[in-house]
Design a protein around this motif. Structure first.
Motif, short mmCIF file in Angstrom:
data_model
loop_
_atom_site.label_atom_id
_atom_site.label_comp_id
_atom_site.label_asym_id
_atom_site.label_seq_id
_atom_site.Cartn_x
_atom_site.Cartn_y
_atom_site.Cartn_z
N GLN A 20 40.18 -59.57 -0.64
CA GLN A 20 39.67 -58.40 0.07
C GLN A 20 40.46 -58.14 1.34
N ALA A 21 40.88 -59.19 2.00
CA ALA A 21 41.62 -59.04 3.25
C ALA A 21 43.09 -58.74 3.00
N GLY A 22 43.52 -58.88 1.74
CA GLY A 22 44.92 -58.65 1.43
C GLY A 22 45.82 -59.73 2.01
N GLN A 23 45.27 -60.91 2.22
CA GLN A 23 46.03 -62.00 2.81
C GLN A 23 46.00 -63.20 1.88
N ALA A 24 47.00 -64.03 2.03
CA ALA A 24 47.02 -65.28 1.30
C ALA A 24 46.29 -66.32 2.13
N VAL A 25 45.10 -66.68 1.69
CA VAL A 25 44.31 -67.68 2.37
C VAL A 25 44.29 -68.91 1.49
N PRO A 26 44.57 -70.07 2.03
CA PRO A 26 44.57 -71.27 1.21
C PRO A 26 43.20 -71.50 0.56
N LEU A 27 43.21 -71.91 -0.72
CA LEU A 27 41.96 -72.18 -1.40
C LEU A 27 41.37 -73.52 -0.96
N ASP A 28 42.14 -74.35 -0.36
CA ASP A 28 41.66 -75.64 0.12
C ASP A 28 40.99 -75.43 1.47
N PRO A 29 39.67 -75.70 1.58
CA PRO A 29 38.99 -75.51 2.86
C PRO A 29 39.62 -76.29 4.00
N ALA A 30 40.19 -77.45 3.70
CA ALA A 30 40.83 -78.25 4.75
C ALA A 30 42.01 -77.51 5.35
N LYS A 31 42.66 -76.68 4.57
CA LYS A 31 43.78 -75.88 5.10
C LYS A 31 43.27 -74.59 5.75
N GLY A 32 42.28 -73.97 5.14
CA GLY A 32 41.74 -72.73 5.67
C GLY A 32 41.07 -72.91 7.02
N ILE A 33 40.50 -74.08 7.23
CA ILE A 33 39.74 -74.32 8.45
C ILE A 33 40.63 -74.40 9.69
N VAL A 34 41.93 -74.62 9.50
CA VAL A 34 42.86 -74.67 10.63
C VAL A 34 43.73 -73.42 10.73
N SER A 35 43.40 -72.42 9.95
CA SER A 35 44.15 -71.16 9.96
C SER A 35 44.02 -70.46 11.31
N LYS A 36 45.01 -69.67 11.66
CA LYS A 36 44.94 -68.85 12.88
C LYS A 36 44.00 -67.66 12.68
N ASP A 37 43.76 -67.30 11.43
CA ASP A 37 42.91 -66.16 11.10
C ASP A 37 41.44 -66.58 11.12
N PRO A 38 40.63 -65.98 12.01
CA PRO A 38 39.22 -66.36 12.08
C PRO A 38 38.47 -66.12 10.77
N GLU A 39 38.84 -65.11 10.02
CA GLU A 39 38.20 -64.85 8.73
C GLU A 39 38.48 -65.97 7.74
N ALA A 40 39.68 -66.51 7.78
CA ALA A 40 40.03 -67.63 6.90
C ALA A 40 39.24 -68.88 7.30
N ARG A 41 39.09 -69.10 8.61
CA ARG A 41 38.31 -70.25 9.08
C ARG A 41 36.85 -70.10 8.67
#
Length: 143
Positions: A20-41
């Motif tokens: 939906q965001a048109g972004q590549a967000v890691p499927l691994d929560p451990a990686k997504g949780i440290v993203s710079k993108d607040p939506e990914a976190r």
């Protein structure tokens, strides 16, 4: 209990958000949780809340100080659901010093789920200190 849906549904939610965001967000929560993108976190914290992951407690503890209060609030609530004893000290600090009331209430609610008596005892001691008002609010949230 919502844990029955498993990590798979959390991963699907994370993938849907990425799409939906048109972004590549890691499927691994451990990686997504440290993203710079607040939506990914946020999506990563929600994925952790939906599934069972051995490192969930450690990952959630790491985002209690997230700059996005929604991320931190969901992490606090989930730590309460997990009964994470290691979270008591940081949750007490958050209940007293969190930047927004909703976050402080989420921390107090998590404390009520983890160890309400210990939280009560520590918060009562703060009634005479600099955080008297916030300690009172947290005590009310304990129930």
């Amino acid at each position: 209990m919502r844990r029955g849906s498993g990590l798979h549904s959390g991963m699907l939610a994370l993938a849907l958000l990425a799409f939906q965001a048109g972004q590549a967000v890691p499927l691994d929560p451990a990686k997504g949780i440290v993203s710079k993108d607040p939506e990914a976190r946020l999506a990563a914290v929600r994925a952790l809340a939906e599934g069972v992951q051995p490192a969930a407690e450690k990952l959630l503890l790491g985002v209690l100080d997230d700059e996005d209060w929604e991320v931190a609030s969901i992490a606090a609530a989930e730590l309460g659901e997990l009964g994470a004893k290691k979270a008591v000290k940081p949750l007490l600090a958050l209940a007293l010093e969190g930047p927004v009331r909703g976050l402080r209430r989420a921390a107090a609610g998590a404390l009520a789920a983890i160890d309400p008596q210990a939280a009560h005892d520590k918060l009562v001691k703060e009634l005479d200190g600099d955080h008297a008002l916030r300690a009172g609010e947290a005590l009310v949230s304990l129930g």
